[in-house]
Motif scaffolding. Sequence first.
Motif, short mmCIF file in Angstrom:
data_model
loop_
_atom_site.label_atom_id
_atom_site.label_comp_id
_atom_site.label_asym_id
_atom_site.label_seq_id
_atom_site.Cartn_x
_atom_site.Cartn_y
_atom_site.Cartn_z
N CYS A 76 0.82 -1.22 0.00
CA CYS A 76 0.00 0.00 0.00
C CYS A 76 0.85 1.26 0.00
CB CYS A 76 -0.95 0.01 1.20
SG CYS A 76 -0.12 0.24 2.77
N GLY A 77 2.16 1.14 0.18
CA GLY A 77 3.02 2.32 0.14
C GLY A 77 3.12 3.06 1.46
N ALA A 78 2.51 2.53 2.54
CA ALA A 78 2.60 3.19 3.84
C ALA A 78 4.07 3.36 4.23
CB ALA A 78 1.88 2.37 4.90
N VAL A 79 4.41 4.52 4.82
CA VAL A 79 5.77 4.80 5.26
C VAL A 79 5.72 5.09 6.75
CG1 VAL A 79 7.77 6.32 5.01
CG2 VAL A 79 6.35 5.79 3.02
N VAL A 80 6.57 4.43 7.51
CA VAL A 80 6.60 4.58 8.96
C VAL A 80 8.03 4.87 9.39
CG1 VAL A 80 6.18 3.41 11.16
CG2 VAL A 80 4.64 3.00 9.24
N ASP A 81 8.17 5.80 10.33
CA ASP A 81 9.49 6.09 10.89
C ASP A 81 9.94 4.97 11.80
OD1 ASP A 81 9.74 8.57 9.71
OD2 ASP A 81 9.01 9.67 11.47
N VAL A 82 11.22 4.69 11.78
CA VAL A 82 11.79 3.77 12.76
C VAL A 82 13.11 4.38 13.21
CG1 VAL A 82 12.79 2.32 10.93
CG2 VAL A 82 12.46 1.38 13.18
N ASP A 83 13.33 4.35 14.51
CA ASP A 83 14.52 5.00 15.04
C ASP A 83 15.78 4.33 14.48
OD1 ASP A 83 13.05 6.79 16.48
OD2 ASP A 83 13.20 5.71 18.37
N CYS A 84 16.84 5.10 14.46
CA CYS A 84 18.15 4.60 14.07
C CYS A 84 18.46 3.33 14.85
CB CYS A 84 19.17 5.70 14.41
SG CYS A 84 20.85 5.29 14.05
N ALA A 85 19.01 2.33 14.15
CA ALA A 85 19.22 1.03 14.78
C ALA A 85 20.20 1.11 15.96
CB ALA A 85 19.70 0.01 13.75
N ILE A 86 21.25 1.93 15.85
CA ILE A 86 22.19 1.99 16.98
C ILE A 86 22.19 3.35 17.66
CG2 ILE A 86 23.68 0.21 16.00
CD1 ILE A 86 25.69 2.50 15.39
N GLY A 87 21.42 4.31 17.17
CA GLY A 87 21.26 5.58 17.87
C GLY A 87 22.07 6.73 17.31
N ALA A 88 22.98 6.49 16.38
CA ALA A 88 23.76 7.59 15.82
C ALA A 88 24.21 7.25 14.41
CB ALA A 88 24.98 7.86 16.69
N ALA A 89 24.29 8.27 13.57
CA ALA A 89 24.77 8.08 12.19
C ALA A 89 26.23 7.68 12.22
CB ALA A 89 24.59 9.38 11.41
N PRO A 90 26.77 6.93 11.26
CA PRO A 90 26.03 6.41 10.11
C PRO A 90 25.24 5.14 10.38
CG PRO A 90 28.33 5.80 9.91
CD PRO A 90 28.20 6.60 11.17
N CYS A 91 25.17 4.68 11.60
CA CYS A 91 24.30 3.56 11.98
C CYS A 91 24.81 2.21 11.45
CB CYS A 91 22.87 3.80 11.53
SG CYS A 91 21.73 2.55 12.11
N LEU A 92 25.04 2.11 10.17
CA LEU A 92 25.52 0.85 9.61
C LEU A 92 26.98 0.98 9.20
CD1 LEU A 92 22.74 -0.30 7.14
CD2 LEU A 92 23.19 -1.13 9.44
#
Length: 159
Positions: free
Chosen positions: A106-122
């Motif tokens: 349906c194209g719904a977009v939901v925010d999810v917090d950064c996985a580790i809490g700070a950029a760059p995260c990955l």
Amino acid sequence: MASLATPAHGADAADAAAALRAAGLKVTDSRAAVYDTLRTHAHASAEDVYLAIVERMPRASRQSVYNALGDFADAGLVRRIEPAGRPMLFELRVSDNHHHLVCTSCGAVVDVDCAIGAAPCLEPSDSHGFILTTAEVTYWGVCPACARAATPPLTEGTS
Ligand SMILES: [Zn+2]
Ligand SMILES: [Zn+2]
């Protein structure tokens, strides 16, 4: 900032004007309307914003909405996200490194917090000497409503 009363429309308008000024932008009616629309419509496309505004301000022009969004992006007031195959979406949540869940149905977009809490995260397996600042993560999947609609309800009471 807690408020005891529901803000009156005038207070909302003042907030939009203050936010625009803080970003170094001149306050115009169409910019204030675009800003207010994004407060209630997160992850809206430019067309979504225009359609929401034209309901209230029939003389609003599509061009002024697109211009305002471009100015906001240049000023750092909005974040643009571009899920593959979708129109560019705009949101006011710019102060963190959050990611997005996108429903392929349906194209719904939901925010999810950064996985580790700070950029760059990955951390990439090899940064090739780059100094990394951000990683934009889009998680693709099927939202709960679409998953329910796709699964026939379980028949209860049978063994
Ligand atoms: Zn969905
Ligand atoms: Zn977001």
